[in-house]
Enzyme design. Structure first.
Site, PDB file in Angstrom:
ATOM      1  N   ASP A  50       0.818  -1.207   0.000  1.00 21.27           N
ATOM      2  CA  ASP A  50       0.000   0.000   0.000  1.00 21.27           C
ATOM      3  C   ASP A  50       0.859   1.267   0.000  1.00 21.27           C
ATOM      4  O   ASP A  50       0.510   2.269  -0.621  1.00 21.27           O
ATOM      5  CB  ASP A  50      -0.928   0.008   1.215  1.00 21.27           C
ATOM      6  N   GLY A  51       2.002   1.214   0.700  1.00 22.20           N
ATOM      7  CA  GLY A  51       2.904   2.359   0.721  1.00 22.20           C
ATOM      8  C   GLY A  51       3.441   2.675  -0.663  1.00 22.20           C
ATOM      9  O   GLY A  51       3.569   3.847  -1.043  1.00 22.20           O
ATOM     10  N   ARG A 149      -4.554  20.585  22.464  1.00 22.83           N
ATOM     11  CA  ARG A 149      -3.206  20.394  23.005  1.00 22.83           C
ATOM     12  C   ARG A 149      -2.984  18.906  23.186  1.00 22.83           C
ATOM     13  O   ARG A 149      -3.793  18.214  23.808  1.00 22.83           O
ATOM     14  CB  ARG A 149      -3.024  21.115  24.339  1.00 22.83           C
ATOM     15  N   ASP A 151      -0.433  15.364  21.321  1.00 22.61           N
ATOM     16  CA  ASP A 151       0.678  14.917  20.474  1.00 22.61           C
ATOM     17  C   ASP A 151       0.515  15.326  19.024  1.00 22.61           C
ATOM     18  O   ASP A 151       1.498  15.440  18.291  1.00 22.61           O
ATOM     19  CB  ASP A 151       0.811  13.388  20.557  1.00 22.61           C
ATOM     20  N   THR A 162      -8.658   3.997   7.362  1.00 18.92           N
ATOM     21  CA  THR A 162      -8.251   2.669   7.859  1.00 18.92           C
ATOM     22  C   THR A 162      -6.806   2.673   8.359  1.00 18.92           C
ATOM     23  O   THR A 162      -6.319   1.647   8.823  1.00 18.92           O
ATOM     24  CB  THR A 162      -8.375   1.611   6.743  1.00 18.92           C
ATOM     25  N   SER A 165      -5.536   7.247  11.226  1.00 16.24           N
ATOM     26  CA  SER A 165      -6.772   7.747  11.827  1.00 16.24           C
ATOM     27  C   SER A 165      -7.468   6.671  12.647  1.00 16.24           C
ATOM     28  O   SER A 165      -7.981   6.938  13.744  1.00 16.24           O
ATOM     29  CB  SER A 165      -7.705   8.269  10.727  1.00 16.24           C
ATOM     30  N   LYS A 166      -7.504   5.454  12.131  1.00 11.12           N
ATOM     31  CA  LYS A 166      -8.141   4.354  12.867  1.00 11.12           C
ATOM     32  C   LYS A 166      -7.380   4.073  14.158  1.00 11.12           C
ATOM     33  O   LYS A 166      -7.991   3.791  15.197  1.00 11.12           O
ATOM     34  CB  LYS A 166      -8.198   3.099  11.992  1.00 11.12           C
ATOM     35  N   ALA A 186      -3.735  11.712  21.336  1.00  5.09           N
ATOM     36  CA  ALA A 186      -3.386  11.922  22.749  1.00  5.09           C
ATOM     37  C   ALA A 186      -3.643  13.359  23.206  1.00  5.09           C
ATOM     38  O   ALA A 186      -2.734  14.079  23.608  1.00  5.09           O
ATOM     39  CB  ALA A 186      -1.923  11.535  22.990  1.00  5.09           C
TER      40      ALA A 186
END
Length: 265
Positions: A50-51, A149, A151, A162, A165-166, A186
């Site tokens: 996929d990359g 505020r 990470d 997928t 974000s997932k 976070a």
């Protein structure tokens, strides 16, 4: 106009060898002409994972007048790669005999500090580059929404939902929905900073701005898909959608949700 029988193979130089020669020979045996310049191709095939597919789309300029497809170099099928090297002949047969459907993946347009815009098929992320939280003012359609505020933040396309974000507890979004998702990484929630605390989804007509508060995090890390962007200082990142989509080959029995099921369940 590109010849509809021209095909270009995108892969890392270290992969060149017996397998790539095999792919090219199969293509030529089926009356497809292998070209060395992606601008001359009507079909662009990435060979890897996929990359590699994301790199193929980016390095060839998010072409709107061709079809992209991904092939893995083993038997594992990815979220963008519908075929393995052992099934490449099936893809060729499908393309040459009109047995395919065209899948359209929406992209997001990203501009850093008002400079030239870039497209992302997967996601854009903005993160702290030091051992310190980053502070970001989030604006929707020019109006302040929240001050984050933590990470960092991830803005993803439906197909990119997928990925990172997932992992940040975002939802998986159907790519038939032209929208993009904003997810926190976070976040701190206390008396001084208060955020929504969950991912939220914006329609294709919305405009998002992430404004970095310069409080020591003057050099955050921004990544476009799987590529870091070398910017020395970032003040604001503008994100929106237009009509740009990536067209890919879709076998009739292999939907986005089939692949999500196969990957995660």
């Amino acid at each position: 106009m590109q010849n509809r029988n021209n095909i270009f193979f995108f892969y890392h130089p270290r992969q060149e060898g017996e397998k790539t020669d095999y792919l090219k020979s199969i293509a030529e045996q089926n009356d497809l002409h292998v070209v060395n310049n992606p601008k001359d191709a009507s079909i662009i095939v990435s060979f890897g994972g996929d990359g590699t597919f994301l790199q193929a789309v980016r390095k060839t300029g998010f072409r709107q007048d061709c079809i992209y497809t991904g092939i893995t170099d083993d038997d594992q099928i990815g979220l963008y790669c519908d075929f393995s090297i052992t099934r490449f002949d099936e893809m060729i047969d499908a393309v040459t005999n009109n047995k395919i459907e065209v899948r359209r993946f929406p992209a997001i347009k990203v501009s850093v500090d008002g400079e030239k815009a870039f497209y992302c098929l997967n996601e854009v992320s903005l993160r702290s580059s030091i051992i310190k939280t980053i502070v970001i003012n989030v604006k929707i359609d020019g109006e302040h929404f929240e001050t984050f505020r933590g990470d960092g933040m991830v803005v993803s396309t439906p197909t990119g939902s997928t990925g990172y974000s997932k992992s940040a507890r975002g939802a998986v979004i159907d790519p038939l929905l032209s929208s993009f998702q904003v997810s926190e990484v976070a976040s701190l929630n206390n008396n001084s900073y208060r955020t929504l605390g969950s991912s939220f989804i914006l329609s294709q007509d919305r405009k998002l701005q992430l404004e970095v508060i310069q409080d020591g995090n003057d050099y955050p890390i921004i990544s476009l898909d799987n590529e870091a962007w070398p910017v020395q200082r970032i003040h604001h990142v503008d994100i929106e959608m237009d009509e740009t989509v990536i067209k890919t080959v879709k076998m009739k029995n292999n939907t986005f949700w089939n692949r999500v099921q196969r990957t995660f369940l």
